[in-house]
Write an enzyme that holds these catalytic residues in place. Structure first.
Site, mmCIF file in Angstrom:
data_model
loop_
_atom_site.group_PDB
_atom_site.id
_atom_site.type_symbol
_atom_site.label_atom_id
_atom_site.label_comp_id
_atom_site.label_asym_id
_atom_site.label_seq_id
_atom_site.Cartn_x
_atom_site.Cartn_y
_atom_site.Cartn_z
ATOM 1 N N HIS A 173 0.213 -4.683 7.817
ATOM 2 C CA HIS A 173 -0.862 -4.066 7.030
ATOM 3 C C HIS A 173 -0.444 -2.766 6.370
ATOM 4 O O HIS A 173 -1.154 -2.235 5.534
ATOM 5 C CB HIS A 173 -2.079 -3.808 7.926
ATOM 6 N N ASP A 380 -0.271 3.996 1.079
ATOM 7 C CA ASP A 380 -1.231 3.150 1.767
ATOM 8 C C ASP A 380 -0.749 1.715 1.660
ATOM 9 O O ASP A 380 -0.296 1.299 0.587
ATOM 10 C CB ASP A 380 -2.604 3.277 1.080
#
Ligand code: GDG
Length: 755
Positions: A173, A380
């Protein structure tokens, strides 16, 4: 696995945290929802399947409290959530330590704040083993295991070692950093090998996938393709698969009474003002201080915006046990105070700061009310907030300002992409986007909305599961070809039970790590005594079967009693009895070398860091110190050049581990076996261990039941593999210790008999 079992196949999700967190409440326990992107993403999927979820409850205390057990049992029964117990100290080292102070900062390109403690690494491995144990209890044949994220990167390998047939997928992720940054990670090799236990590995973007491939090449020396990588005879599939959201969950809420009420309130409160919104976990990767600085600059350079814009910053507390997060919290508190102190008026406060978790309806109302979402993480993995905002602007004209360094930027091209480190340009973009005509804002937003709707989380998980299933099936079809991780206990038992044994061991890469120059790969001081110890058992024949020159072997192992030495891939051998070297072929001449040396020299001149090694029976071009991509390319070219030159001779060019070696056709490790077989009958236990292509000759000639062990994870015909030379050495020590114990037991028994 039978078709029937396939029909039974369930989805088993594994992640560090379960969607529920266990909290103490007085003398009892309370269930709370866990925060963060993963739970948000996976919950709808599991609801729709008959699957299980294996993870940690977030609590390590009171494990023997029956009330606590009862809550966990209820989670299991009602939701299929299986909790993994992690003792407090292990949980600290695993979660706060290696996961969040080593991997997390580095993978988000913050090497300067990386902290590493070896005991945290051990806790990380132990915790991953706990997850494996929990899985072993619940898994059924045919289940699809979907492992999530950076806390569980060792789990694919650990699970594969116990269940070679398991169908294992892994999704990362967070970003996978570029190879030059990844190289900084302590225990980088182990981590890559851990991941490579999976059948299928997926990342948010192609960029991350390429970074992963570059890292496996530069750290492990493994070649790969865009969509796959070969590991120990298996193929691990690779893919870029950005996560999505469940847009309906947001759009439905827009019609909810409570949301509507909140929205009306906000519209009233912020009428005549632009509402800018940021929603983040309170994490240094999210760029909150940088955003506040930029906002300050915006107000300073655009006085017309004073009183006309409000920044609502929602920051959900996170990882509060890690010191860096506390510091961040103070910095943000201070900055908000400073900006509000500097610019506020009696009827206007520029920054509304909400440092807590807000309920979903309130969040959706904010998303719907905001004129602009300011999503500017410094790094991110993806960023779900950007997609959630777009979902809530279904019929709206909001503006999305998105960091180039969020994975989401790769698929959200209609957003205004900014570099969050560039305050000036970001402030300009914000000011400009606020004054855009409504038609342009709507156009951009509806294009974004269509993509968010199409690439939703259900589509994402369906594709992940389909791809995992396909990858696992193609592995199963190739079946017998795949080596499995050596089952240590069975191996040691088989050794102990055999009355006659033969051990054939390669040297470089098998018993020691490769060094830049061949002469630097000297054996550790305890290696020769260890081999001598093994050879001293009359039941054992131990041979070192190496590509090294006789000079090297003589110098390092010449005094090891009882050891057979085979140098230059078996061109010459020394028996432990005669201790003289015997040439495999008489009438050998090395006149061929004078023609080959100039060719190799030409390649040395073209390739910085490469060198020539001359042995009695071969010439080797080493390129370990060269750039791996350039080196591989030239190695192919060299082999092609040499093939033409050597076709009519008894010489051939072979690719080794970062080497091209020109050697005699008859000097191969398979021939060593024939020599040993002439000296002794075939034993009940036979071990051959090696790491490169020359060892494959030996594996090819051994019977089916021999312990052929490949060291490393590249393609091989061996039945088993161990990940590195360190594990191989540990195994040999175990064998020697087994001998010692047996001898002690035997002498104890005979002493007893004497008494
Ligand atoms: C990791 C990766 C990747 C936030 N505040 C509140 C609240 N949230 C929800 C948001 C969103 C989630 O938390 C945050 O997700 P992100 O994607 O922004 O970030 P991470 O938690 O760091 O997630 C990330 C993600 O995994 C998925 O792969 O995108 O890059 O770092 O869903 O809505 N929810 C509520 N109240 C809040 O105050 N209800």
């Amino acid at each position: 696995m039978s078709a029937n079992e396939n029909n039974e196949s369930r989805l088993v999700v594994v992640s560090n945290r379960l969607p529920f967190t266990l909290k103490r409440a007085g003398d009892g326990w309370r269930t709370e929802r866990s925060a963060g992107g993963l739970a948000t993403a996976m919950e709808p999927i599991l609801k729709a399947s008959r699957g299980l979820w294996v993870g940690w409850s977030g609590d390590s205390s009171g494990t023997d409290d029956p009330k606590r057990q009862a809550v966990l049992a209820r989670w299991e029964e009602r939701h299929g959530y299986h909790s993994v117990e992690l003792p407090a100290e292990m949980a600290r080292g695993f979660y706060e330590g290696y996961s969040n102070q080593t991997i997390w900062p580095l993978f988000h390109y913050f090497p300067a704040i990386l902290k590493f403690a070896p005991e945290d690494w051990r806790a990380y491995c132990e915790a991953n083993l706990r997850f494996r144990d929990a899985l072993l209890k619940v898994l059924r044949p045919g289940d699809l295991v979907w492992i999530h994220d950076y806390q569980l990167m060792m789990l694919p390998r650990f699970l594969r070692a116990d269940l070679p047939e398991a169908r294992i997928g892994f999704f990362l992720h967070i970003p996978f950093p570029s190879a030059s940054v990844f190289r900084l990670l302590p225990r980088r090799e182990e981590l890559l090998q851990g991941l490579l236990g999976a059948d299928y590995l997926a990342f948010h973007t192609y960029g991350y996938l390429q970074n992963f491939r570059a890292s496996t090449l530069r750290v492990l020396g493994l070649d790969s393709h865009m969509d796959r990588i070969e590991v120990g005879g298996r193929t691990a599939r690779l893919e870029a698969l950005p996560i999505g959201i469940a847009p309906d969950e947001f759009t439905k809420l827009l019609d909810d009474k409570e949301t509507k009420r909140r929205l009306a309130e906000m519209r009233e409160r912020f009428k005549d003002r632009h509402l800018l919104l940021s929603v983040d976990r309170l994490d240094y990767t999210k760029g909150i201080p940088e955003r506040l600085h930029t906002f300050r600059r915006l107000l300073s350079t655009h006085p017309n915006l004073r009183g006309r814009v409000v920044l609502v910053q929602v920051a959900v507390p996170s990882r509060e046990q890690v010191p860096m997060y506390n510091r961040l919290r103070h910095d943000v508190d201070k900055l908000v105070g400073r900006i509000n102190g500097e610019f506020s008026t009696p009827d206007w406060t520029p920054v509304v700061y909400i440092r807590r978790n807000i309920p979903r309806p309130e969040l959706v109302a904010l998303y719907a009310a905001a004129d602009l979402a300011w999503v500017t993480p410094l790094r991110d993995g993806l960023n779900l907030v950007a997609k959630e905002y777009v979902a809530c602007q279904k019929d709206g004209a909001g503006v999305l300002v998105l960091s180039e360094f969020a994975g989401a930027a790769a698929e959200m091209g209609e957003a205004f992409l900014v570099n969050p480190y560039d305050e000036e340009k970001t402030a300009e973009t914000i000011a400009r986007s606020l004054s855009l005509p409504e038609s342009e804002r709507r156009e951009r937003m509806s294009a974004l909305y269509r993509r968010v709707e199409r690439n939703n989380v259900f589509d994402w998980s369906r594709r992940f599961v389909e791809n995992l299933r396909a990858a696992a099936e193609s592995r199963a079809e190739r079946g017998g070809e795949s080596p499995r991780e050596l089952p240590v206990e069975q191996f040691v038992n088989s050794y102990r039970e055999a009355r006659a044994r033969r051990l054939m061991l390669d040297y470089d890469g098998t018993l020691v790590a490769y060094a830049n120059r061949p002469r630097e790969a000297v054996p550790p001081p305890d290696l020769a005594p260890l081999l001598a110890r093994l050879a001293s058992n009359p039941a054992n024949v131990v041979a070192l079967v190496s590509g090294r020159s006789r000079r090297d072997l003589e110098e390092w192992f010449g005094d090891a009693e009882g050891l057979w030495l085979a140098a230059e891939h078996g061109a010459i051998m020394r028996s432990p009895k005669t201790r003289t070297w015997e040439l495999y072929r008489a009438n050998y001449s090395d006149s061929w070398k004078s023609q080959i040396v100039p060719v190799l020299e030409h390649f040395v001149n073209r390739t910085p860091g490469s060198l020539i090694e001359e042995k009695e029976f071969s010439l080797v071009w080493h390129y370990r110190m060269s750039d791996p991509v350039f080196g591989e390319w030239l190695a192919n070219e060299l082999v092609a050049t040499l093939e033409g030159m050597l076709s009519e001779t008894e010489l051939r060019a072979y690719r080794g581990n970062k080497t091209v070696e020109v050697k005699l056709l008859w000097a191969n490790k398979g021939e060593v076996l024939a020599r040993l077989a002439r000296a002794d009958a075939d034993p009940a236990f036979c071990l051959a261990a090696g790491d490169d292509r020359t060892d494959e000759d030996l594996f090819a000639q051994l019977p089916e039941d021999a312990w052929t062990v490949h060291v490393g994870t590249t393609r091989t015909r061996a039945r088993f593999f161990v990940p590195s030379h360190a594990e191989m050495l540990a195994l040999l020590r175990q064998l020697a210790d087994a001998d010692t114990r047996e001898a002690a037991a035997a002498s104890g028994a005979s002493d007893g008999a004497k008494i």
